[in-house]
Design a protein around this motif. Sequence first.
Motif, PDB file in Angstrom:
ATOM      1  N   UNK A 148       0.788  -1.223   0.000  1.00  0.00           N
ATOM      2  CA  UNK A 148       0.000   0.000   0.000  1.00  0.00           C
ATOM      3  C   UNK A 148       0.818   1.269   0.000  1.00  0.00           C
ATOM      4  N   UNK A 149       2.143   1.135   0.045  1.00  0.00           N
ATOM      5  CA  UNK A 149       2.980   2.329   0.072  1.00  0.00           C
ATOM      6  C   UNK A 149       2.867   3.062  -1.270  1.00  0.00           C
ATOM      7  N   UNK A 150       2.864   4.374  -1.209  1.00  0.00           N
ATOM      8  CA  UNK A 150       2.693   5.176  -2.424  1.00  0.00           C
ATOM      9  C   UNK A 150       3.719   4.800  -3.488  1.00  0.00           C
ATOM     10  N   UNK A 151       3.221   4.505  -4.675  1.00  0.00           N
ATOM     11  CA  UNK A 151       4.080   4.168  -5.808  1.00  0.00           C
ATOM     12  C   UNK A 151       4.298   2.679  -5.997  1.00  0.00           C
ATOM     13  N   UNK A 152       3.938   1.855  -4.997  1.00  0.00           N
ATOM     14  CA  UNK A 152       4.095   0.412  -5.140  1.00  0.00           C
ATOM     15  C   UNK A 152       2.883  -0.142  -5.871  1.00  0.00           C
ATOM     16  N   UNK A 153       3.134  -0.931  -6.913  1.00  0.00           N
ATOM     17  CA  UNK A 153       2.049  -1.468  -7.727  1.00  0.00           C
ATOM     18  C   UNK A 153       1.932  -2.982  -7.664  1.00  0.00           C
ATOM     19  N   UNK A 154       2.914  -3.653  -7.018  1.00  0.00           N
ATOM     20  CA  UNK A 154       2.923  -5.118  -7.043  1.00  0.00           C
ATOM     21  C   UNK A 154       3.955  -5.596  -6.037  1.00  0.00           C
ATOM     22  N   UNK A 155       3.646  -6.689  -5.349  1.00  0.00           N
ATOM     23  CA  UNK A 155       4.599  -7.266  -4.397  1.00  0.00           C
ATOM     24  C   UNK A 155       4.411  -8.767  -4.365  1.00  0.00           C
ATOM     25  N   UNK A 156       5.506  -9.507  -4.527  1.00  0.00           N
ATOM     26  CA  UNK A 156       5.478 -10.953  -4.392  1.00  0.00           C
ATOM     27  C   UNK A 156       6.693 -11.404  -3.598  1.00  0.00           C
ATOM     28  N   UNK A 157       6.541 -12.552  -2.935  1.00  0.00           N
ATOM     29  CA  UNK A 157       7.632 -13.184  -2.205  1.00  0.00           C
ATOM     30  C   UNK A 157       7.788 -14.590  -2.753  1.00  0.00           C
ATOM     31  N   UNK A 158       9.018 -14.964  -3.061  1.00  0.00           N
ATOM     32  CA  UNK A 158       9.323 -16.297  -3.567  1.00  0.00           C
ATOM     33  C   UNK A 158      10.325 -16.977  -2.639  1.00  0.00           C
ATOM     34  N   UNK A 174       7.028  -3.908  -7.880  1.00  0.00           N
ATOM     35  CA  UNK A 174       6.937  -2.976  -8.999  1.00  0.00           C
ATOM     36  C   UNK A 174       6.694  -1.592  -8.425  1.00  0.00           C
ATOM     37  N   UNK A 175       7.418  -0.607  -8.950  1.00  0.00           N
ATOM     38  CA  UNK A 175       7.339   0.771  -8.477  1.00  0.00           C
ATOM     39  C   UNK A 175       7.099   1.694  -9.655  1.00  0.00           C
ATOM     40  N   UNK A 176       6.272   2.704  -9.430  1.00  0.00           N
ATOM     41  CA  UNK A 176       5.972   3.691 -10.472  1.00  0.00           C
ATOM     42  C   UNK A 176       7.225   4.462 -10.875  1.00  0.00           C
ATOM     43  N   UNK A 177       8.030   4.853  -9.890  1.00  0.00           N
ATOM     44  CA  UNK A 177       9.230   5.656 -10.166  1.00  0.00           C
ATOM     45  C   UNK A 177      10.295   5.317  -9.132  1.00  0.00           C
ATOM     46  N   UNK A 178      11.535   5.557  -9.483  1.00  0.00           N
ATOM     47  CA  UNK A 178      12.630   5.310  -8.541  1.00  0.00           C
ATOM     48  C   UNK A 178      12.471   6.145  -7.282  1.00  0.00           C
ATOM     49  N   UNK A 179      11.903   7.335  -7.423  1.00  0.00           N
ATOM     50  CA  UNK A 179      11.693   8.188  -6.250  1.00  0.00           C
ATOM     51  C   UNK A 179      10.700   7.543  -5.269  1.00  0.00           C
ATOM     52  N   UNK A 180       9.736   6.768  -5.779  1.00  0.00           N
ATOM     53  CA  UNK A 180       8.802   6.076  -4.898  1.00  0.00           C
ATOM     54  C   UNK A 180       9.526   5.022  -4.067  1.00  0.00           C
ATOM     55  N   UNK A 181      10.404   4.268  -4.702  1.00  0.00           N
ATOM     56  CA  UNK A 181      11.193   3.285  -3.966  1.00  0.00           C
ATOM     57  C   UNK A 181      12.082   3.982  -2.944  1.00  0.00           C
ATOM     58  N   UNK A 182      12.700   5.082  -3.330  1.00  0.00           N
ATOM     59  CA  UNK A 182      13.563   5.812  -2.394  1.00  0.00           C
ATOM     60  C   UNK A 182      12.766   6.349  -1.214  1.00  0.00           C
ATOM     61  N   UNK A 183      11.566   6.850  -1.469  1.00  0.00           N
ATOM     62  CA  UNK A 183      10.704   7.314  -0.372  1.00  0.00           C
ATOM     63  C   UNK A 183      10.379   6.161   0.570  1.00  0.00           C
ATOM     64  N   UNK A 184      10.099   4.997   0.011  1.00  0.00           N
ATOM     65  CA  UNK A 184       9.843   3.824   0.843  1.00  0.00           C
ATOM     66  C   UNK A 184      11.091   3.473   1.661  1.00  0.00           C
TER      67      UNK A 184
END
Length: 98
Positions: free
Chosen positions: A31-41, A55-65
């Motif tokens: 649910x974090x802003x910019x996250x569009x998908x999450x899986x664990x293997x 999956x992240x919309x932008x690198x800045x979204x990952x950096x914010x996380x």
Amino acid sequence: MFVRIVKMSFHEEHIPAFLENFDLNKEKIRGFEGNRFLELYQDKNQKGIFFTYSYWEAESDLENYRQSALFQEVWAFTKRLFNDKPEAWSVDKRVTLN
């Protein structure tokens, strides 16, 4: 959009603690802003090896996380359980076939 792949290796006795903590936080991460998908293997042959795909919309979204209190809390807990240095890749998705 880009994909973040993280490889983590755990001591076998720490796998239940990792999975419990992941389960507690997976919806918050997703649910974090910019996250569009999450899986664990989990590796089929080496049970202590796990991968996250997000999956992240932008690198800045990952950096914010990565700068967030959520990440700091999750990572502080998780890194205590490692038996090897984690590896991470940021990649651009080129092709998807459904």
